[in-house]
Design a protein around this motif. Structure first.
Motif, PDB file in Angstrom:
ATOM      1  N   ILE A 199      -4.402   0.859 -18.566  1.00  0.00           N
ATOM      2  CA  ILE A 199      -5.649   1.567 -17.850  1.00  0.00           C
ATOM      3  C   ILE A 199      -6.703   0.890 -17.742  1.00  0.00           C
ATOM      4  O   ILE A 199      -7.383   0.946 -16.703  1.00  0.00           O
ATOM      5  N   ILE A 200      -7.405   0.060 -18.563  1.00  0.00           N
ATOM      6  CA  ILE A 200      -8.207  -0.655 -18.525  1.00  0.00           C
ATOM      7  C   ILE A 200      -8.103  -1.769 -17.645  1.00  0.00           C
ATOM      8  O   ILE A 200      -8.785  -1.962 -16.751  1.00  0.00           O
ATOM      9  N   ASP A 201      -6.791  -2.525 -17.557  1.00  0.00           N
ATOM     10  CA  ASP A 201      -6.735  -3.408 -16.464  1.00  0.00           C
ATOM     11  C   ASP A 201      -6.829  -2.743 -15.122  1.00  0.00           C
ATOM     12  O   ASP A 201      -7.138  -3.498 -14.264  1.00  0.00           O
ATOM     13  N   TYR A 202      -6.137  -1.580 -15.021  1.00  0.00           N
ATOM     14  CA  TYR A 202      -6.061  -0.950 -13.743  1.00  0.00           C
ATOM     15  C   TYR A 202      -7.466  -0.566 -13.073  1.00  0.00           C
ATOM     16  O   TYR A 202      -7.730  -0.733 -11.976  1.00  0.00           O
ATOM     17  N   ILE A 203      -8.186   0.167 -14.004  1.00  0.00           N
ATOM     18  CA  ILE A 203      -9.493   0.348 -13.432  1.00  0.00           C
ATOM     19  C   ILE A 203     -10.454  -0.798 -13.300  1.00  0.00           C
ATOM     20  O   ILE A 203     -11.022  -1.014 -12.440  1.00  0.00           O
ATOM     21  N   ALA A 204     -10.512  -1.574 -14.360  1.00  0.00           N
ATOM     22  CA  ALA A 204     -11.422  -2.700 -14.479  1.00  0.00           C
ATOM     23  C   ALA A 204     -11.274  -3.703 -13.426  1.00  0.00           C
ATOM     24  O   ALA A 204     -11.970  -4.645 -12.969  1.00  0.00           O
ATOM     25  N   LEU A 205      -9.805  -4.117 -12.921  1.00  0.00           N
ATOM     26  CA  LEU A 205      -9.394  -5.085 -12.263  1.00  0.00           C
ATOM     27  C   LEU A 205      -8.910  -4.627 -10.873  1.00  0.00           C
ATOM     28  O   LEU A 205      -9.091  -5.431  -9.849  1.00  0.00           O
ATOM     29  N   SER A 206      -8.498  -3.359 -10.639  1.00  0.00           N
ATOM     30  CA  SER A 206      -7.853  -3.201  -9.579  1.00  0.00           C
ATOM     31  C   SER A 206      -7.563  -1.571  -9.332  1.00  0.00           C
ATOM     32  O   SER A 206      -6.603  -1.072 -10.074  1.00  0.00           O
ATOM     33  N   ILE A 207      -8.408  -0.883  -8.740  1.00  0.00           N
ATOM     34  CA  ILE A 207      -8.233   0.570  -8.643  1.00  0.00           C
ATOM     35  C   ILE A 207      -6.956   0.890  -7.888  1.00  0.00           C
ATOM     36  O   ILE A 207      -6.227   1.826  -7.984  1.00  0.00           O
ATOM     37  N   LYS A 208      -6.673  -0.152  -6.896  1.00  0.00           N
ATOM     38  CA  LYS A 208      -5.482   0.098  -5.830  1.00  0.00           C
ATOM     39  C   LYS A 208      -4.742  -1.011  -5.952  1.00  0.00           C
ATOM     40  O   LYS A 208      -5.390  -2.146  -5.771  1.00  0.00           O
ATOM     41  N   PRO A 209      -3.484  -1.054  -6.276  1.00  0.00           N
ATOM     42  CA  PRO A 209      -2.610  -2.435  -6.036  1.00  0.00           C
ATOM     43  C   PRO A 209      -2.594  -3.103  -4.673  1.00  0.00           C
ATOM     44  O   PRO A 209      -2.600  -2.231  -3.833  1.00  0.00           O
ATOM     45  N   ARG A 210      -2.761  -4.164  -4.773  1.00  0.00           N
ATOM     46  CA  ARG A 210      -3.092  -5.208  -3.598  1.00  0.00           C
ATOM     47  C   ARG A 210      -1.778  -5.967  -3.502  1.00  0.00           C
ATOM     48  O   ARG A 210      -1.139  -6.638  -4.745  1.00  0.00           O
ATOM     49  N   ARG A 211      -1.591  -6.737  -2.482  1.00  0.00           N
ATOM     50  CA  ARG A 211      -0.449  -7.838  -2.256  1.00  0.00           C
ATOM     51  C   ARG A 211      -0.916  -8.903  -1.281  1.00  0.00           C
ATOM     52  O   ARG A 211      -1.604  -8.588  -0.490  1.00  0.00           O
ATOM     53  N   THR A 212      -0.778 -10.202  -1.638  1.00  0.00           N
ATOM     54  CA  THR A 212      -1.102 -11.199  -0.777  1.00  0.00           C
ATOM     55  C   THR A 212       0.116 -11.879  -0.128  1.00  0.00           C
ATOM     56  O   THR A 212       1.144 -12.161  -0.788  1.00  0.00           O
ATOM     57  N   VAL A 213       0.454 -11.817   0.998  1.00  0.00           N
ATOM     58  CA  VAL A 213       1.348 -12.213   1.826  1.00  0.00           C
ATOM     59  C   VAL A 213       1.093 -13.608   2.359  1.00  0.00           C
ATOM     60  O   VAL A 213       0.189 -14.016   2.973  1.00  0.00           O
ATOM     61  N   TYR A 214       2.155 -14.637   1.854  1.00  0.00           N
ATOM     62  CA  TYR A 214       1.924 -15.961   2.619  1.00  0.00           C
ATOM     63  C   TYR A 214       3.065 -16.453   3.468  1.00  0.00           C
ATOM     64  O   TYR A 214       4.322 -16.057   3.212  1.00  0.00           O
ATOM     65  N   VAL A 215       2.919 -16.768   4.637  1.00  0.00           N
ATOM     66  CA  VAL A 215       3.921 -17.013   5.717  1.00  0.00           C
ATOM     67  C   VAL A 215       3.765 -18.314   6.225  1.00  0.00           C
ATOM     68  O   VAL A 215       2.629 -18.725   6.650  1.00  0.00           O
ATOM     69  N   VAL A 216       4.673 -19.300   6.160  1.00  0.00           N
ATOM     70  CA  VAL A 216       4.553 -20.748   6.481  1.00  0.00           C
ATOM     71  C   VAL A 216       5.643 -20.385   7.992  1.00  0.00           C
ATOM     72  O   VAL A 216       6.628 -20.152   7.608  1.00  0.00           O
ATOM     73  N   SER A 217       4.788 -20.698   8.983  1.00  0.00           N
ATOM     74  CA  SER A 217       5.554 -20.627  10.248  1.00  0.00           C
ATOM     75  C   SER A 217       4.998 -21.509  11.286  1.00  0.00           C
ATOM     76  O   SER A 217       4.022 -22.283  11.095  1.00  0.00           O
TER      77      SER A 217
END
Length: 318
Positions: free
Chosen positions: A222-240
């Motif tokens: 819970i500490i990690d979830y609230i302190a670092l990220s209220i909402k889960p994110r993703r970073t997409v990397y595309v080599v094109s």
């Protein structure tokens, strides 16, 4: 001369506006820290303490030694916590510095003060005995961990602290060159284990050690979830080979900004462009399939993000 006066007045206004803004930020920071300590206090007083669940921290130590003063009518749990907090603050002042001491003293003294006030007006078992007997330990473990984890998470998210054992953790991290996250887990686990060792004359049943261990895990999540990220994110990397098409797809479908980064294949030495975009988890699942249709040869991978800061919701900044 008049121009100089105008410039001076404008500078004064800018400074006053900046000071006012800083003051509001300071008030909001301490309001959130106060809210976090309140949640932590409720978790300890109404759930961990009556159920004798040790989940680390100063509050956990007080639960271990509570039998020492249990039969002393005038002595309260808050007195012991005040003493421990004072010791931790002195250690922080000596080993970490004056700035840390000033920033920590508020939360360190607020927690035992809230406990003291609760001791004056309400019995800590009031909620405990309202829970069915067979579910008391489990419910207190879950609710105590959720409230305590949320409280610490809120305080940390706003650059604060709940005081107490946090000071010792920072000292160990500083001088032992150990990451603070590892130090936090280590100290909490040590306190939990000590609560159940046979040489501890105040040890409670081993089942409470198990509950304490589970509580530490829940708190950490819970500490990690609230302190670092209220909402889960993703970073997409595309080599094109078609970065503009990928960018336009993300703009059209998600209204997210992207970053272009030049990359080079080690084997082919061919220069290409990597498109980088941070987005919500559900958006990442949706866009990856669309990218394969725009450029079937695109190399795409997705990573999790624990923390995103800045103008996240505005196009063109990621």
């Amino acid at each position: 001369m008049n121009n100089e006066k105008k410039e001076a007045l404008e500078e004064i206004k800018v400074i006053e506006k900046k000071n006012k803004s800083n003051y509001k930020k300071w008030l909001m920071q301490y309001a959130w820290i106060t809210f976090g300590v309140i949640l932590t206090t409720i978790g300890y007083y109404f759930f961990f303490s009556p159920a004798k669940i040790v989940a680390g921290g100063v509050s956990g130590i007080s639960i271990i030694f509570e039998p020492v003063w249990h039969n002393i009518e005038w002595f309260k749990d808050s007195y012991f916590i005040y003493g421990l907090e004072a010791i931790c603050l002195i250690l922080g002042l000596v080993f970490i510095g004056k700035e840390f001491f000033i920033k920590t003293v508020y939360a360190s003294l607020l927690f035992p003060t809230l406990v003291f006030l609760l001791e004056l007006v309400v019995e800590k078992e009031v909620i405990y005995y309202s829970i069915s007997e067979g579910n008391r330990s489990l419910m207190c473990m879950a609710l105590g961990a959720i409230l305590t984890g949320a409280g610490v998470g809120v305080a940390l998210r706003h650059d604060g602290s709940t005081g107490g054992i946090d000071v010792v953790q920072k000292i160990i991290s500083k001088y032992a060159k150990i990451p603070l996250s590892q130090t936090m887990y280590f100290t909490d686990w040590v306190i939990v284990v000590l609560a159940g060792l046979s040489f501890n004359p105040f040890a409670y049943n081993i089942e409470f050690v198990v509950f304490g261990s589970v509580a530490v895990i829940i708190e950490a999540y819970i500490i990690d979830y609230i302190a670092l990220s209220i909402k889960p994110r993703r970073t997409v990397y595309v080599v094109s080979d078609n970065p503009q098409d990928i960018k336009n797809l993300i703009y059209t479908e998600l209204d997210r900004g992207v970053t272009f980064s030049p990359v080079q294949g080690a084997y082919t030495n061919k220069e290409r462009t990597m498109v980088i975009c941070t987005m919500d988890k559900n958006e990442a699942y949706r866009i990856v399939g669309m990218i394969s249709k725009v450029d079937p040869k695109a190399f795409t991978f997705v990573t999790s993000c624990k923390e995103v800061r800045g103008e996240y919701d505005k196009r063109g900044l990621f």
